[in-house]
Design an enzyme around this catalytic site. Structure first.
Site, short mmCIF file in Angstrom:
data_model
loop_
_atom_site.label_atom_id
_atom_site.label_comp_id
_atom_site.label_asym_id
_atom_site.label_seq_id
_atom_site.Cartn_x
_atom_site.Cartn_y
_atom_site.Cartn_z
N SER A 1 -3.38 -11.84 -6.98
CA SER A 1 -2.95 -10.54 -6.61
C SER A 1 -3.03 -10.32 -5.24
O SER A 1 -2.42 -9.46 -4.57
CB SER A 1 -3.90 -9.39 -7.41
N HIS B 1 -8.61 -4.66 -5.91
CA HIS B 1 -8.94 -5.90 -6.42
C HIS B 1 -8.33 -7.21 -5.49
O HIS B 1 -8.68 -8.27 -5.67
CB HIS B 1 -8.40 -6.17 -7.86
N GLU C 1 -5.99 18.11 -11.07
CA GLU C 1 -7.36 17.80 -10.55
C GLU C 1 -7.74 16.41 -10.09
O GLU C 1 -8.52 16.35 -9.14
CB GLU C 1 -8.20 18.27 -11.61
#
Length: 677
Positions: A43, A81, A371
């Site tokens: 990643s 990550h 919210e």
């Protein structure tokens, strides 16, 4: 905007240097994750060129010696990550050593598996996907509307998190506020944790969606081409009327053949032998090479001096809702705290934050019914040294618990206010009744949980929240309540007030908020019947006033807690935990029994008084619980005192209001005695 296929020309030397820096960053990603025996190297590898070009391609402006410089551009890894990429970038900027990289993910290292505020260059604690962009919105709002500073906020996004609703909440609000100083970088490598992402590598679909939300989108077909990537960043710099997303096609595991575009490698590091082959493929790396980060401008935000404010004034003869007092308080103290801002979830006419909106419109931001984004934006503002007050119905804050729980890991200073708490909301019914909020906020490390019972205590506790640094929560009530305190009464975090006390007290009733007034009514009824009880307003639920609770445990035969909240995690559990972890044995006396009255069944619509009585937390239920509790004790008290045989205490065998409703309790913990040892 059409996909970028041709770049704005950079010099051959520029491209060569960016390529060498990218190779070095890849080397550190691979070696640090193998040393840690964990991490997300694939990643990280997919976004190398995107981030190297940003930081070292004369786009990103940052004073590396002053991470807190107000003009620094901000870089948030929502794709948290990819931490090994973040740390390697700062190593390439000569701010992290190779020894530090070798300690990545090890105990005591600031280079944690997913970045937190322990790493000085991490803008926010991320990694719970979908949170970085709302934080970036908050930082961009600060720059454009509050401090008027020229910095740009960049957010690295992963394509998996584009399925997260909070992402689109942030995309909408960024467009609404026309945040041209916000640039998102979407790393579209097409692979998630378990396989292909929702849209795979379809850049066009992402572009169409983002543009439909009012963003400018720059599509980059090859996110590993330095010239294309650099051109995209420079094009984004020219757009100042709306936010921009650079949508870049990349390859997961780029640069290492065994990893490129292959599923099954997410969250896996290379073994020593695999690392050897990967480094051989990577080629020669100049480990002494370092990149240069451009310096920011030096625009000073205009200082605003605090101004002293008037004291609150309430007529004790008039009832005032604590939600109204909150609106009055935050507006009243705003000149003293010029960094206060208010965020609303489209309910400011109910929470009464509308007073602040009307008095200080430039410091009020409407977040609408979103919210999760509201809390993320508050975190971004807090990290730029604003003091955000976030207000909505207590029930609706539960939607944003993921954002709330991550805030302390960024060292955030956020004030939450939940109105319309408990069954005392009345006719609106369970959808509007916050019954989990005390428990939720008590779980947050180092948090403060406050529950005022009247207007004056609300005013003072709002002041205390503004002064306190950290996560704090104030619970307010819908209906008006009598004002029982005057402005000379002192309130502090961790305190309480004993409203009624006598040397002959047999029981102690501990209440908070709306139930304080029920406890006062119960006190008057029991006093007329010849039974003395102590009444404590436990307005600070966390931290709890242990000294006062311990004194009550030593001096009375029974403690009764009563709250307009579910039993799990509320005032009762806070008191029980406090007593259980303290020494409750006093001069050989047995532990004090504790009984907890709370909402223990499914609520329904009705008048507030009806609901308080139906759930066994009204004045009548308190009277019966005290009588029942004292009647069940030995005829001589815990300290050997003789009890008047005519005292109107009843046998425990006679059911109280809340016990009579046991058949409808959904919970596995029906009300009863809790021995404290």
């Amino acid at each position: 905007m059409e996909p970028l296929k041709q770049s704005v020309a950079k010099t051959t030397e520029d491209i060569r240097r960016l390529c060498e820096l990218s190779r070095l960053v890849r080397y550190w990603i691979l070696t640090s994750t193998t040393e840690a025996e964990s991490g997300h190297p694939t990643s990280s590898l997919s976004a190398v060129e995107l981030m190297v070009d940003l930081m070292f391609g004369r786009v990103f402006r940052y004073d590396v010696a002053r991470p807190d410089h107000p003009n620094n551009d901000r870089l948030i890894f929502s794709k948290g990550h990819a931490a090994s990429l973040l740390y390697s970038l700062w190593a390439a900027a000569d701010q992290v050593s190779e020894d530090e990289l070798r300690n990545y993910r090890k105990f005591g290292s600031p280079l944690e598996g997913i970045p937190t505020s322990r790493f000085r260059f991490a803008e926010a604690a991320t990694g719970s996907l979908g949170q970085g962009l709302p934080v970036g919105v908050g930082m961009a709002l600060n720059a454009k509307y509050l401090q008027r500073l020229p910095y740009t906020t960049y957010v690295l996004l992963g394509d998996s998190e584009m399925a997260e609703g909070a992402q689109w909440e942030a995309i909408q609000i960024a467009s609404h506020y026309r945040l041209g100083n916000l640039t998102a970088v979407l790393d579209v490598n097409g692979l998630g944790q378990r396989g292909e992402t929702m849209e795979g590598g379809d850049l066009k679909r992402y572009r169409q969606r983002v543009e439909a939300f009012g963003w400018s989108a720059i599509e980059v077909e090859d996110g590993h081409d330095h010239e294309l990537v650099s051109s995209a960043f420079r094009a984004a710099k020219e757009i100042d009327s709306r936010p921009t997303m650079i949508i870049a096609g990349t390859v997961k595991g780029r640069g290492i053949a065994m990893l490129e575009g292959r599923a099954g490698w997410h969250g896996r590091s290379l073994g020593p032998n695999e690392l050897g082959r990967a480094l051989e493929e990577l080629g020669e790396v100049d480990r002494s090479l370092r990149g240069q980060v451009s310096r920011p401008s030096d625009v000073r935000p205009e200082p605003i001096r605090p101004v002293e404010v008037e004291e609150p004034t309430y007529d004790g003869e008039n009832a005032v809702a604590t939600r109204v007092a909150f609106g009055n308080a935050v507006s009243r103290i705003a000149p003293r705290y010029p960094d206060i801002v208010c965020l609303d979830g489209e309910v400011c006419d109910s929470t009464k934050a509308e007073k602040f909106r009307d008095d200080y419109p430039g410091r009020f931001f409407e977040m609408f019914v979103a919210e999760q984004n509201m809390v993320g934006v508050a975190l971004g503002l807090a990290l730029r040294n604003r003091i955000p007050f976030v207000s909505t119905f207590a029930a609706f804050l539960t939607r944003a618990f993921d954002q709330i729980r991550m805030s302390p890991h960024a060292g955030a200073n956020i004030k939450f206010v939940g109105s319309h708490a408990g069954v005392s909301v009345g006719p609106d019914g369970p959808a509007q009744m916050g019954l989990e909020d005390i428990a939720m906020f008590r779980t947050i490390p180092d948090s403060v949980v406050l529950y005022p019972c009247d207007a004056m205590s609300t005013e003072r506790l709002v002041e205390a929240m503004a002064e306190h640094r950290g996560i704090s929560y104030l619970r307010t009530t819908r209906d008006a309540t009598p004002t029982i305190y005057d402005r000379q009464t002192h309130f502090e975090i961790g305190g309480s007030h004993v409203l009624h006390q006598h040397q002959d007290d047999r029981a102690t009733v501990i209440a908070a908020g709306i139930t304080v007034h029920e406890a006062i009514q119960a006190y008057e009824q029991l006093r007329r019947d010849g039974v003395r009880i102590r009444v404590i307003d436990m307005y600070s639920i966390k931290p709890l006033d242990l000294r006062t609770v311990m004194q009550a445990a030593a001096e009375t035969d029974l403690i009764l807690t009563v709250e307009d909240h579910y039993a799990a995690g509320g005032v009762g559990e806070a008191v029980c935990h406090a007593l259980a972890t303290a020494n409750t044995e006093t001069e050989g006396r047995p532990p004090v029994p504790v009984r907890c009255l709370a909402v223990r069944k499914r609520p329904r619509s009705g008048a507030p008084a009806e609901l308080l009585n139906d759930h066994g937390i009204g004045a009548t239920a308190i009277v019966r619980a005290v009588e029942d509790g004292l009647g069940g004790l030995s005829r001589s008290g815990r300290d050997g005192r003789q009890v008047d045989e005519q005292s109107p205490v009843r046998s425990r065998r006679e059911k109280t209001v809340d016990e009579a409703s046991r058949d409808s309790f959904p919970a596995s913990d029906p009300p009863g005695w809790i021995p404290i040892n």
